[in-house]
Design an enzyme around this catalytic site. Structure first.
Site, short mmCIF file in Angstrom:
data_model
loop_
_atom_site.label_atom_id
_atom_site.label_comp_id
_atom_site.label_asym_id
_atom_site.label_seq_id
_atom_site.Cartn_x
_atom_site.Cartn_y
_atom_site.Cartn_z
N ASP A 206 0.94 -1.18 -0.02
CA ASP A 206 0.19 0.04 0.09
C ASP A 206 0.77 1.19 -0.08
OD1 ASP A 206 -2.03 2.00 0.53
OD2 ASP A 206 -2.91 1.10 2.29
N ALA A 208 0.78 5.11 -0.25
CA ALA A 208 -0.08 6.08 0.01
C ALA A 208 0.32 7.38 0.19
CB ALA A 208 -1.34 5.89 0.90
N LYS A 241 -2.68 11.69 -1.32
CA LYS A 241 -1.84 12.84 -0.54
C LYS A 241 -0.77 13.38 -1.29
CE LYS A 241 -4.01 10.40 2.54
NZ LYS A 241 -4.67 8.91 2.42
#
Ligand code: LMR
Length: 388
Positions: A206, A208, A241
Site C-alpha cells: 500500500d 499512499a 496525498k
C-alpha cells in the site's frame, strides 16, 4: 426492505471532520484525518495541479469513456514514479477510484484467485480490515509496532509470518506507516522480503504517502526491491496525498510479476471485477497526474512543493518531540518517525479530555496527524499532552 436494516455508526475517523468543524473555539487543533495542512491549517492545491487543470480545461475535447482499465499513459507514468524501471519486473495496472478503490480491487482479486487470507500488521490503517473483510477474506494479524516503547516489532512480525500459508497475501505499507510513522529500513525490507519469497507469500503493498517520508525515491526503494525479489505482488497506489487530490479519488492497482503474461492475466481479472463494481474509473484526477508527470516544468514544480511539505513535517516532528521532552519513555522516536502520523501512548479517556477541554482533536486510537500542528501551536499542544 429498509426496515430490516440497522443504522450503522459513522466511520469514527471521518466523523471527526464534522465534529471538528462544528467546534466554535478559535484555538482548536485538528490532528485527525490524514490530509496535509500548511502553517495556516489549510489543505492546499498544489501549484502544478492548478496548472495541469488549466491545460486540461483548454485541451480536453471530450468526456467520453477512456478505457476499462483507465488511461494507459497515466498508468505507465505512475508506474515509473512508484515502481521504477527494473527490466525484470513486469507490471500491468488498472486505474482505480483512489487508493481505497485499489485495495478493494486487490481484495476481490485475491478472493477470485482462491486465496482466503490476508495478514495485516498491528496496528494498521483501521479501514484495511474492513475492506478485506467486505471482500470475504479472512483477516489475520502480525505484530508490527509497540506503542508504549514506540518500537518496530520486526522479529515478532517475521515469526508470525512463518505461520502464513503459501499463497497468503500480506499487507505492507510502502512508507510513512499509517498510523505509526515507524519506518522500515532497507535491511528491514530485505528481511521481510526474504521471508515472503521463502514462504511463497504475496505482498500487497500500500503506497499512499510517497514523498512525505524519505523523499520520492527513498519512499519507493523498499517496495521496488521487494517486487523485484518475489514472483508475484500487488501494488496499490494512492495519489490523494502525494498530489493533494483527495476528493478526486485517484489511484491505481498494479499486478506485478516476473513474466508479462502473468501480469496481463491478472489485469484482465481486475478489469472484469471493476466492470461489475464501478465499471470504469473517474478520469479528472488521473488526467492531472498524467499531465504533471509528463510535463518537465510541472514535474519539477510539483516535486519541489512536495519536498517543502516533507521538510515542514520533519521540522514539526522535531520540535514537537523536543517540546514533549521526556513525556513518554521513547518520545524521541516521534521526532524521527516519517510521514503524517504518529501513534501516541494515550488512552481514549485522555483523547476525550483533550477534545472536550482543549479543542485538540484526534481519533481515540491516539494517532495524530503531525501536519495538523502549526509551529506556533507546538509548545501549547505538547504542554497539553504533558498535563494529562
Ligand atoms: C487517514 O488515515 O486519515 C486517511 O487515509 C483518510 C482515510 O480515508 O481514512
Amino acid at each position: 426492505m429498509f426496515d430490516r436494516l440497522t443504522r450503522q455508526p459513522e466511520d469514527p475517523l471521518l466523523a471527526l471532520i464534522g465534529i471538528f468543524k462544528a467546534d466554535p473555539r478559535a484555538d482548536k487543533v485538528d490532528l485527525g484525518v490524514g490530509v496535509y495542512r500548511d502553517e495556516a491549517g489549510h489543505s492546499p492545491i498544489f501549484r502544478a495541479v492548478k496548472a495541469a487543470e488549466r491545460i486540461i480545461w483548454e485541451s480536453q475535447d471530450s468526456k467520453s469513456y477512456v478505457a476499462p482499465e483507465g488511461d494507459q499513459l497515466f498508468l505507465d507514468l505512475l508506474w515509473s514514479l512508484v515502481g521504477g524501471s527494473a527490466p525484470s519486473v513486469h507490471a500491468a495496472g488498472v486505474q482505480t477510484p483512489g487508493g481505497s478503490g485499489a485495495l478493494r480491487l486487490a481484495a476481490d482479486l485475491i478472493r477470485q484467485a482462491g486465496t482466503g487470507k490476508i495478514w495485516l500488521g498491528l496496528p494498521t490503517w483501521p479501514n484495511h480490515a474492513g475492506i478485506f473483510a467486505a471482500a470475504g477474506l479472512e483477516v489475520e494479524t502480525y505484530p508490527y509496532f509497540d506503542v508504549p516503547s514506540q518500537t518496530l516489532q520486526l522479529d515478532r512480525m517475521l515469526e508470525a509470518l512463518q505461520r502464513a500459508a503459501p499463497g497468503d497475501a500480506v499487507l505492507i505499507h510502502a512508507s510513512c506507516h499509517n498510523p505509526t510513522g515507524a519506518p522500515l529500513s532497507t535491511e528491514d525490507f530485505a528481511r521481510i522480503t526474504a521471508v515472503m519469497a521463502a514462504r511463497g507469500l504475496v505482498p500487497l503493498i500500500d503506497s499512499a504517502y510517497q514523498g512525505f517520508g524519505a523523499g520520492l525515491e527513498g519512499d519507493a526503494a523498499g517496495l521496488r526491491a521487494m517486487v523485484a525479489a518475489v514472483p508475484e505482488a500487488l501494488l496499490a497506489v494512492s495519489c490523494s496525498k502525494s498530489f493533494g487530490l483527495y476528493r478526486e479519488r485517484t489511484g491505481a492497482l498494479y499486478a506485478v510479476a516476473s513474466a508479462q503474461a502473468a501480469a496481463e492475466t491478472a489485469r484482465s481479472n481486475l478489469v472484469s471485477i471493476a466492470r461489475t463494481s464501478y465499471s470504469m474509473p473517474p478520469d479528472h484526477g488521473s488526467a492531472i497526474v498524467k499531465t504533471i508527470l509528463d510535463t518537465p516544468d510541472l514535474y519539477a514544480d510539483w516535486s519541489s512543493e512536495l519536498e517543502t511539505m516533507r521538510q515542514r513535517l520533519a521540522a514539526l516532528r522535531r520540535s514537537f518531540a523536543e517540546a514533549l521532552g521526556g513525556r513518554w519513555s521513547n518520545t524521541i522516536a516521534i521526532g524521527v518517525q516519517e510521514g503524517m502520523f504518529s501513534l501516541l501512548p494515550v488512552t481514549p479517556a485522555e483523547v476525550m479530555t483533550l477534545r472536550e477541554k482543549h479543542g485538540v482533536y484526534m481519533p481515540t486510537s491516539g494517532r495524530i496527524n503531525i501536519a495538523g500542528l502549526k509551529l506556533a501551536d507546538v509548545a501549547r499542544v505538547a504542554g497539553l499532552f504533558k498535563s494529562l
